[in-house]
Design a protein around this motif. Structure first.
Motif, PDB file in Angstrom:
ATOM      1  N   ALA A   1       0.750  -1.223   0.001  1.00 41.75           N
ATOM      2  CA  ALA A   1      -0.054   0.159   0.065  1.00 41.75           C
ATOM      3  C   ALA A   1       0.893   1.233   0.033  1.00 41.75           C
ATOM      4  O   ALA A   1       0.558   2.227  -0.535  1.00 41.75           O
ATOM      5  CB  ALA A   1      -0.875   0.002   1.207  1.00 41.75           C
ATOM      6  N   GLU A   2       2.067   1.087   0.648  1.00 45.49           N
ATOM      7  CA  GLU A   2       2.867   2.447   0.656  1.00 45.49           C
ATOM      8  C   GLU A   2       3.361   2.558  -0.661  1.00 45.49           C
ATOM      9  O   GLU A   2       3.895   3.708  -1.058  1.00 45.49           O
ATOM     10  CB  GLU A   2       3.933   2.195   1.650  1.00 45.49           C
ATOM     11  N   SER A   3       3.602   1.789  -1.472  1.00 48.64           N
ATOM     12  CA  SER A   3       4.272   1.966  -2.725  1.00 48.64           C
ATOM     13  C   SER A   3       3.409   2.360  -3.750  1.00 48.64           C
ATOM     14  O   SER A   3       3.612   2.927  -4.972  1.00 48.64           O
ATOM     15  CB  SER A   3       4.806   0.577  -3.431  1.00 48.64           C
ATOM     16  N   LEU A   4       2.034   2.461  -3.636  1.00 47.15           N
ATOM     17  CA  LEU A   4       1.240   2.861  -4.479  1.00 47.15           C
ATOM     18  C   LEU A   4       1.158   4.469  -4.625  1.00 47.15           C
ATOM     19  O   LEU A   4       1.281   5.100  -3.512  1.00 47.15           O
ATOM     20  CB  LEU A   4      -0.202   2.380  -4.120  1.00 47.15           C
ATOM     21  N   THR A   5       0.769   4.697  -5.757  1.00 47.43           N
ATOM     22  CA  THR A   5       0.868   6.155  -6.001  1.00 47.43           C
ATOM     23  C   THR A   5      -0.336   6.834  -6.644  1.00 47.43           C
ATOM     24  O   THR A   5      -0.934   5.953  -7.357  1.00 47.43           O
ATOM     25  CB  THR A   5       2.110   6.902  -6.645  1.00 47.43           C
ATOM     26  N   GLU A   6      -0.842   8.006  -6.691  1.00 45.42           N
ATOM     27  CA  GLU A   6      -2.169   8.434  -6.985  1.00 45.42           C
ATOM     28  C   GLU A   6      -1.765   8.464  -8.845  1.00 45.42           C
ATOM     29  O   GLU A   6      -0.996   8.692  -9.331  1.00 45.42           O
ATOM     30  CB  GLU A   6      -2.211   9.879  -7.012  1.00 45.42           C
ATOM     31  N   GLY A   7      -2.822   7.697  -9.668  1.00 46.06           N
ATOM     32  CA  GLY A   7      -2.786   7.655 -10.797  1.00 46.06           C
ATOM     33  C   GLY A   7      -2.157   6.595 -11.319  1.00 46.06           C
ATOM     34  O   GLY A   7      -2.282   6.064 -12.541  1.00 46.06           O
ATOM     35  N   MET A   8      -1.807   5.515 -10.442  1.00 49.01           N
ATOM     36  CA  MET A   8      -1.026   4.272 -10.768  1.00 49.01           C
ATOM     37  C   MET A   8      -2.148   3.344 -11.350  1.00 49.01           C
ATOM     38  O   MET A   8      -3.226   3.082 -10.786  1.00 49.01           O
ATOM     39  CB  MET A   8      -0.366   3.622  -9.595  1.00 49.01           C
TER      40      MET A   8
END
Length: 1810
Positions: free
Chosen positions: A77-84
């Motif tokens: 979850a930490e590695s997710l970024t907006e728009g991914m």
């Protein structure tokens, strides 16, 4: 090539040398991909490493390992970024939220506002208006669990409890934001949502604002049938779409959702994907770069790299992949920052559109002891192996309660741990585990773990006005309603309950699917030791439990329990105080203790009492009586034994054992099979005991039983436990109504299957489909709990299982089992010898019989000692062509026994009496022929062996109706799947018919339903004759809706508007919307049944009024009454007699049934068959254009239909077929050399001979006729149901006065001697040519009147004269007594060229005196007399005039014919190739003739010399000179280069000089074939193949083709195949295949040709010529449908560049051989896609000029000259247009073309100037 590579290197990764591959190849010592890094590091290095390998520094190594590890890190979850962008899978689908499974065990959420813009708009509209929108569907209907979605990350939020919540969107504008119109390519796979539903398709939102994506309805049909259950796509529905076509630079896109195409979609380099616009879900072809313990590195799309982590390696084979190996992979996600691409090799992702399967919910929450560690992955987690071999995964954060307590060494491979299954990752196909102690100890993990009535501990979360929220666990919350906060109602609950305090609750309702948990804090309920009442089934009489009062009224108290179970305590209950009002005695929420008195679970009725004493039951009624009733009460589903007391007409009166309670067993409940019900009833006797009988209902004194095995089995499986839509239930038909079927189930519930849901086929009469008592399987479609109504579907498409073969066999097997039970009962009856004989017989048994009687229809009756008392019969078909006489003995085989009628059906066919059994295997398929059809089964015989097999007639209980074309009939060939290999007690094997699953028929919305919706069931008080005032609400083609008093809606039929309706007008157009009208009530129509009800009917006040505005009605002159009480539909049709004229109004044209549906009045409808619509065939091409809805037509009544519910009408004035009638017909069959078979009106079939096709005979008379063509016919005669018709223009239009070139010859009186007549050759025989003058008169042309040449070989006649050939002949003689006509086709008689060409080189038979005498003599003298006369003569060389030579040669030929034994004449070899067998062979015949002349001359000379005793010296000198002359002639002939060979030696001499000439070899073969020396011809062919040089490929191919022809004509199929296989090896296979196909077609072996073409399509599917030739083959044979299906197959198999050419070829062939309308459609479709293909336009114009009319041709020319093409091409088309108008047009049209050309030139010049 290498230099080119160096100078111009290709894109992508550089090509590695062999040395580089060795250096970079990873070391893989084991196949364990789950090996830890520590293990890799601790491996010892080999000492003998390759010295050439460069040394790598330690720092470089560490950096590589670090980067490698980072590449394979799992998603968090930490590695997710907006728009991914990620690929996800629907895990749960709720009304306003989707729970989505993401890769690597993550879970995300999609809110309802993040689906698409169209869905958001509807949500906003519903919220704003606060009204439910029909088109707005909840997410649970649009998204199914397991559906793959492309998602974009919106945010990662942290909840109040500290957990991270991943918010996602699937809105196409967010997912496809990197795409634009320029990047769209054909074949791309995108995701989108339905944004709008249009008439011809759907608009799809793909997130690209400038692009409009359209999905045509035909492209969605297969998806709708298979996935969407036939329903329309809904707004917001998510789809995987394939771009089918891109137009206008990407602004207009046509999409396809065909499942097979979507599943096969692969992203390619041609689609120009970039790293910035890659989207998850794309399937790519990738190359393996490196295999490590962490996963696999791949390259794809030339320049992109990606990784596959250990979770997505798929099958075990993936772990053994090697570098540079090509695999298919699916993109899972792309990290925006690092541009790292993660892929998956799981097979389920490699087929887009596939739904993922879920783990059984029972396993989640289980605690598993001693799980063995498979591998440890640093920073990722641990993989475990479960007992069943399933792989499970525990994330690092779930390995310990805290990071400090985590010990990596505890997870060495082989170590065991205690784990709990906490979830299942759909995306990873992994079971997720947790080793946290608090998780292991937690009592509940999910809502599913909590059960109703369970006591739980919780923490107070918040207090609300409606209740209190209690947190049971971190993830589970429940609601305590305010009523349940305490035993008494709390006014201030906040004083008692504080946030964070612990409470003890009991679960009232648990609904895991909706995540709904209702709790109670009432101490009495929480601490109650009494049983929990959570379902009506648990409510047994006498049960005492606690409940709470929810309602107290004057009738009593309603007490509620768990799961919303509630019951009634009536006011007169003994437990209530007398004279007490329940509302005063009890309050809402009060906990009470009650006892159950009675429960009806099916009706959900529960009777309770507050009095808990034991005698409560006795006091409730009459004491002992009720107590006694309880002792003998039978529950539904209880299985008992019964004894038959009495037989009634419709059932059995029985006594239930052992209590002897009276009950009734209806006859239709004796079996699942209708035919067996009657058998059981017939053979059962009083006092018989029946076992396994089930109680269906117990209503006090009336107990109904059933013995249907399917119903009993379904009841025992407790199928009725949970009634919900989609459930399949087994029941029986209770009643059959005109509007549907009522089905009853064992639980007592009854549902309705409407007419539209009864069958996939069109239901005309409901009684044709089902009967009362029949067993059926029904699917629940909807449940109306308020009205207690259930709607059902009986369609096979809804109710059939996924395995129709097994289901069909189960029915057959059960059928024969029951039949054996009945037979066992019959055997116990000793009252009749007939019964004994029936019991002894078996299917397939051989009997010795005696012919008893032969019926007029060809059938026969038999008798015999083994069948005494039985009626034994065999149909005409089963006599096997044997001529039997009464009293003759016959051997027969039993096909079927009818035990009710004591009839036995047998067959005398030899193949059945003497079968050739062969070893059969189960589930193998065989062709079989139907021999007998019974009610429930049919008996078939295997083709070739004759073994008898039984197959079921129906494949399902609901499979009850078939059209005539679908019914099994004796003689039909079917394919069967064998299910048993041993014959049981029934005597024969069992099999099932191999039929494909029927597709569900999607019923279009009918007009009556529209009217039904428009009409409101408003109660009115109108009566017949009432005058009403209203306003026109809407105008339809056949009726007008009128609003009366703002509430009531009435209808005015088109027939009730005008008194005199002009034909061709539209009466409803006279009224306009909003117009005020005054009308009179003429009837009332029921909304549901659409029937007019009588005024006395109780529902008349709820009908839709039928109105009339006709002036005669309003004036009172006419009094129409549609609602007479005794006026049934059948009686209403009686006044209409055949021939009566009526005015009708077009409703619609039914293109499937091919009839025009019309309405005569509001309650009388009619049909006009297609052939009775008009006498002009052109009108039938565009029926819907010529007959518009609502149009008034003048029709003639012909009859009423079979159901007597509609009138059959005619628009041509023809109401019956009589001699002289002119009508339209449709070509049904084209019979070569015979004529046509025509479909005529009224179900008749007509025959047209070749002589009645036209007034002018042509060479190929049938060429212009194709199946389905409409023709105008004249009925010549009708005899014995045979209709003879004529298509002659002189018959159809006698006023035309056109010249009749070939008049009809009806009898010999129409023929005169010396007359020239034309006709067609019927046959060519040794006695002459039979020549057809008409359909009834055939003349003969003797051989001597065919040609003036001497014909040594009669086979030449068959070569140059063929059947069906058009000839002109002269009538020589007519014998009316013998009905003989003799004709001549000699050139001097007819003035036509000779039929046999002069180029044959045959000698001319001189027409001297002898020949003329013979011709005059005719048949007066015998041929023997002529022979003797010729033998008497002595001829010398000088005296030989030629006539005698002819006579001698004829004499010799006749002698040879006499000596030659009678045998089958070997036909001449036919070759359908580029060369001709007989080329140059006429010289052979001439040479042979000369040889015969010389031999005959020499013989005569010898005879002359023998007669002369002495010869003079002069004579000897003359002989010597003569011999020298002959010798010099022979030498000169041998030296002549143009001399043709005369024998084998000549051929050998010529071949020495020219061994590579195939024509010489073929002539050599033909020389042997003329002498019928087949083996020598074969030997010559083999010599040729060995002799001809290998460089001469065409010459060799010619010989191979000749050999194929030879084997086809004279050899066996096996020999032909051997030659064919050899020919393929030595030549180009395609050429050999095509030559063999041509050979098959030429020899009329169409089946072999068809099989060969199908083989060619598989082997050469990318060859255009194969598809074209096969299409031509099909069209020439009249197989139009097969040819139409071939084109889509061709386009799939051929490259794209060939498509246009192939389409053009197919269209041209359609014009020439098939349906011109279909050809035009193909051209139009092609040109709409490729409008600038001038070559296609040119071909289209050519075809239309040949086959079209002038109007259509001019329309095409006008379209072409207005195209935007190059000036040179436009000039070409203008010139063609001008030439056409000059030839076919008028001066005005020519001038208009010139004007158009001038206008074009001026526009071009002005454009150039500007």
């Amino acid at each position: 090539m290498s230099s080119i590579e160096e100078n111009f290197p290709r894109g992508g990764t550089q090509k590695k040398t062999q040395e580089d591959r060795i250096l970079r190849q990873p070391r893989i010592d084991q196949d364990n991909l789950f090996k830890t890094e520590d293990e890799v590091r601790t491996q010892k290095r080999k000492k003998n490493q390759d010295q050439a390998k460069p040394k790598i520094l330690k720092t470089e190594k560490k950096a590589d390992v670090k980067n490698n590890t980072k590449d394979f890190e799992l998603l968090t979850a930490e590695s997710l970024t907006e728009g991914m962008l990620l690929l996800g899978c629907v895990k749960e689908s709720n009304q306003f939220e989707l729970v989505v499974s993401l890769p690597n065990g993550l879970t995300g959420f999609v809110q309802a506002t993040r689906i698409c813009d169209a869905y958001n708009k509807m949500l906003t509209e519903q919220v704003a208006t606060d009204e439910h929108l029909e088109d707005l569907n909840p997410l649970s209907d649009l998204f199914l669990p397991g559906m793959l979605l492309r998602c974009a990350v919106v945010s990662v939020e942290r909840t109040a409890a500290g957990y991270q919540s991943i918010q996602l969107t699937i809105n196409p504008k967010d997912v496809n934001k990197a795409l634009n119109t320029a990047s769209l390519r054909q074949g791309m796979l995108l995701s989108g949502c339905i944004s709008s539903v249009e008439d011809h398709g759907y608009l799809i939102d793909i997130g690209i604002q400038a692009a409009k994506a359209f999905l045509p309805r035909q492209k969605a049909q297969s998806y709708l049938q298979s996935t969407n259950k036939g329903t329309e796509l809904k707004i917001g529905q998510y789809l995987n779409c394939l771009i089918d076509d891109v137009k206008n630079s990407g602004r207009i896109i046509r999409m396809s959702i065909n499942q097979s195409e979507v599943a096969a979609a692969v992203a390619t380099e041609e689609q120009n994907w970039e790293l910035s616009n890659l989207i998850p879900g794309l399937v790519v072809k990738a190359q393996v770069q490196e295999v490590t313990s962490l996963g696999i590195s791949l390259t794809f799309l030339s320049s992109f790299t990606g990784t596959v982590d250990f979770m997505h390696l798929g099958s075990a084979k993936a772990r053994n992949l090697s570098p540079n190996q090509t695999v298919k992979a699916c993109i899972l996600f792309i990290k925006p920052t690092s541009k790292a691409v993660r892929l998956s090799l799981r097979p389920v992702f490699l087929r887009p559109g596939t739904q993922l399967s879920q783990l059984s919910s029972d396993r989640i929450g289980m605690v598993v002891e001693d799980l063995e560690v498979m591998a440890f992955h640093k920073k990722a987690g641990v993989t475990f192996r479960l007992d069943d071999g399933t792989v499970a995964f525990a994330h690092v954060k779930h390995l310990s309660d805290s990071p400090k307590s985590f010990k990596p060494e505890a997870f060495q491979p082989g170590r065991k741990h205690k784990c709990r299954i906490i979830d299942y990752s759909l995306m990873d196909d992994l079971i997720l585990l947790s080793l946290k102690q608090r998780t292991l100890d937690a009592p509940f993990l999910r809502y599913h773990d909590i059960h109703t009535g369970q006591v739980v501990m919780g923490t107070v979360s918040t207090l609300k006005p409606f209740g209190m929220l209690v947190k049971v666990t971190e993830h589970i919350k429940g609601l305590v309603p305010r009523l349940h906060l305490a035993d008494v109602f709390l006014k201030q609950p906040e004083k008692k309950y504080k946030e964070g305090s612990t409470v003890k609750c009991r679960v009232l309702i648990s609904n895991p699917e909706a995540r709904k948990l209702l709790l109670t804090l009432k101490k009495t309920l929480v601490g109650s030791p009494l049983p929990i009442l959570a379902s009506y089934e648990d409510a047994k009489p006498g049960l005492i439990t606690h409940g709470f009062v929810v309602c107290a009224r004057e009738f009593g108290c309603i007490v509620k329990f768990y799961n919303d179970v509630k019951g009634l305590v009536p006011k007169n209950d003994p437990g209530m105080a007398p004279m007490t009002d329940p509302q005063e005695a009890f309050c809402e929420g009060q906990v009470v203790k009650v006892i159950v008195l009675k429960c009806e679970p099916q009706q959900e009725r529960l009777l309770l009492s507050f009095k808990l004493t034991d005698n409560v039951f006795a006091e409730n009624s009459t004491g002992k009586e009720i107590s006694k009733k309880r002792e003998v009460t039978y529950k539904t589903g209880q299985v008992v034994d019964v004894k038959i007391l009495k037989k009634k007409e419709d059932g059995l009166e029985v006594a239930i054992l052992p209590d002897n309670i009276a009950a009734y067993l209806p006859m239709m409940h004796l079996s699942d099979y209708v035919s067996h019900c009657k058998l059981w009833w017939h053979w059962l006797k009083e006092n018989d005991v029946l076992h396994k009988v089930m109680c269906l209902s117990d209503k006090g004194s009336n107990i109904i039983l059933t013995r249907k095995p399917a119903v009993i089995s379904a009841t025992q499986e407790e199928q009725m436990k949970c009634m919900e839509p989609g459930l399949l239930l087994t029941g029986f038909v209770r009643n059959v109504m005109t509007y549907g079927v009522f089905v009853e189930f064992p639980c007592g519930l009854t549902g309705l299957a409407p007419k539209s849901a009864m069958s996939d086929k069109f239901v005309t009469d409901t009684k044709d489909h089902f009967m009362i008592g029949q067993t059926v399987v029904a699917k629940v479609t909807s449940i109306d709990e308020e009205k207690q109504r259930i709607l059902l579907s009986l369609k096979l498409s809804d109710c059939a299982s996924g395995d129709p073969v097994s289901e069909s066999f189960s029915l057959l097997h059960q059928y024969f089992q029951e039949l054996q039970e009945i037979k066992n009962i019959m055997c116990k009856r000793d009252d009749s010898t007939v019964t004994e004989k029936l019991c002894e017989l078996k299917l397939g048994q051989k009997l010795e019989l005696v012919v008893h009687e032969v019926e007029a229809d060809g059938s026969a009756l038999f008798s015999g000692t083994c069948v005494s008392g039985l009626t034994v019969m065999a149909s005409h078909t089963h006599l096997g062509g044997k001529n039997i006489v009464v009293g003759e003995k016959a051997r027969a085989v039993v096909l079927h026994m009818d035990s009710l009628k004591s009839q036995v059906y047998v067959s005398l066919r030899d193949e059945l009496l003497s079968p050739k059994p062969k070893k059969l295997t189960k589930n193998s398929q065989f062709p079989a022929i139907v021999q007998h059809v019974a009610t429930e089964h049919a008996v078939v015989s295997l083709v070739g062996t004759g073994q008898l097999i039984a197959i079921p007639v129906a494949s399902h209980f609901n499979d009850t109706f078939r059209f005539d074309s679908e019914k099994l009939k004796v003689g039909h060939t079917v394919t069967v799947v064998l299910k048993t290999t041993q014959a049981g007690d029934h005597g024969i094997l069992l099999a099932v018919q191999n039929t494909t699953k029927r597709k569900a028929v999607i019923r279009s919305r009918c007009e009556s339903e529209t009217r039904k919706e428009a009409s409101f069931m408003v109660k009115h008080s109108l009566c017949l004759g009432d005058e009403v005032h209203g306003t026109v609400k809407s105008v339809k083609p056949t009726h007008v809706l009128v609003t009366i008093d703002n509430d009531l809606t009435g209808a005015i039929h088109a027939s009730q508007i005008l008194d005199d309706v002009p034909i061709g007008t539209f009466p409803t157009s006279k009224l306009k919307v909003g117009q005020k009208v005054t009308a009179r009530v003429i009837g009332g129509r029921d909304i549901k049944t659409r029937r007019c009800l009588p005024i006395t009917h109780p529902h008349f006040t709820h009908t839709c009024p039928e109105l009339s505005v006709r002036p005669s009605e309003l004036n009172g002159k006419s009094n129409t009454d549609l609602s007479r009480e005794d006026d049934s539909l059948e009686k209403a049709l009686k006044p209409f007699k055949p021939g009566q004229k009526v005015t009708c109004f077009v409703k619609k044209y039914n293109a499937i049934k091919k009839w025009l549906e019309v309405e005569i009045s509001p309650n009388i409808k009619g049909r006009v068959p297609q052939l009775l619509l008009s006498l002009n065939p052109k009108i039938l091409k565009y029926v819907e254009k010529n007959f518009k809805n609502g149009q008034a037509l003048a029709a003639t009544v012909t009859d009423s239909d079979i159901t007597e519910t509609k009138l059959c009408l005619s628009l041509t004035g023809v109401n019956s077929l009589e001699k002289g009638t002119i009508t339209l017909g449709c070509v049904k069959k084209v019979i070569p050399h015979v004529g046509l078979s025509i479909t005529l009106p009224f179900g008749k079939t007509g025959k047209v001979s070749l002589f009645h096709l036209s007034d002018l005979y042509v060479e190929q008379p049938l060429e212009s006729f194709s199946i389905g063509k409409m023709v105008k016919c004249y009925v010549l005669s009708i005899e014995d149901n045979t209709v003879e018709v004529s298509l002659r223009q002189s018959r159809i239009n006698p006023k035309s006065h056109n010249k009749v070139e070939d008049p009809e010859i009806a009898c010999l009186d129409n023929v005169q001697e010396g007359q020239l007549v034309r006709g067609y050759v019927k046959s060519v025989t040794p006695s002459g040519v039979f020549f057809g003058l008409s359909g009834t008169i055939v003349g003969r042309i003797p051989l001597q009147y065919i040609s003036s040449l001497f014909i040594p070989d009669q086979s030449l006649y068959a070569k140059y004269i063929h059947v069906g050939q058009l000839l002109t002949a002269k009538v020589l003689s007519i014998d009316k007594q013998e009905n003989h006509v003799e004709l001549s086709v000699l050139p001097e008689d007819t003035g036509k060229p000779s039929l046999l060409p002069e180029s044959l080189g045959l000698p001319r038979a001189k027409m001297g005196a002898s020949f003329k005498t013979k011709r005059k003599r005719g048949h007066s003298e015998s041929e023997e007399e002529v022979k003797q006369r010729m033998k008497k003569g002595r001829f010398t060389e000088e005296d030989d005039s030629g006539v005698e030579v002819y006579c001698r040669e004829e004499e010799e030929e006749e002698e040879k014919c006499v000596k030659k034994p009678k045998g089958k004449e070997v036909p001449r070899l036919k070759v359908s190739t580029n060369f001709i067998w007989e080329e140059g062979l006429h010289v052979l015949d001439a040479a042979a003739l000369k040889e015969k002349e010389q031999s005959s001359d020499s013989e005569e000379e010898e005879d002359t010399q023998s007669l002369t005793k002495k010869q003079t010296k002069k004579q000897k000198e003359l002989e010597k000179q003569k011999a020298e002359k002959e010798l010099s002639k022979l030498e000169a002939a041998l030296m002549d280069p143009n001399r043709q060979p005369q024998g084998a030696d000549d051929f050998d001499r010529l071949l020495l000089g020219n061994p590579d000439s195939s024509i010489l070899w073929l002539q050599y073969m033909a020389f042997h074939l003329q002498a019928t020396e087949i083996e020598k011809a074969r030997a010559v062919a083999e010599r040729a193949l060995k002799t001809i040089s290998f460089r001469e490929e065409q010459e060799k191919l010619n010989v191979w083709v000749a050999l194929l022809n030879l084997e086809n004509m004279y050899g066996t199929e096996e020999a032909l195949m051997k030659v064919f296989e050899r020919a393929i090896q030595y030549n180009e296979p395609l050429k050999v295949f095509q030559q063999l196909a041509d050979t098959y077609v030429a020899s009329e072996k169409y089946k072999q040709a068809d099989d060969l073409y199908n083989t060619m399509l598989k082997r050469f599917r990318r060859e255009k010529s194969v598809w074209v030739k096969y299409a031509s083959f099909l069209l020439k044979r009249g197989l139009l449908e097969a040819a139409h299906r071939l084109l889509p197959r061709a386009l799939k198999g051929l490259p794209d560049k060939e498509h246009v050419d192939v389409i053009s070829k197919f269209a041209q062939m359609e014009f020439q051989l098939g349906d011109p309308e279909h050809a035009k459609a193909i051209f139009e479709n092609t040109l709409s896609t490729y409008p600038k293909r001038t070559d296609i336009w040119s071909v289209y114009i050519d075809m239309m000029i040949k086959h079209g009319n002038q109007k259509e041709i001019r329309e095409i020319f006008e379209r072409v000259i207005h195209l935007s093409l190059a000036a040179k091409k436009m000039k070409f088309f203008f010139k063609r247009y001008l030439d056409y108008e000059k030839k076919y047009g008028t001066p005005e049209t020519v001038q208009s073309v010139k004007a158009a050309a001038l206008e074009y030139v001026e526009s071009k010049s002005s454009l150039a100037e500007s």
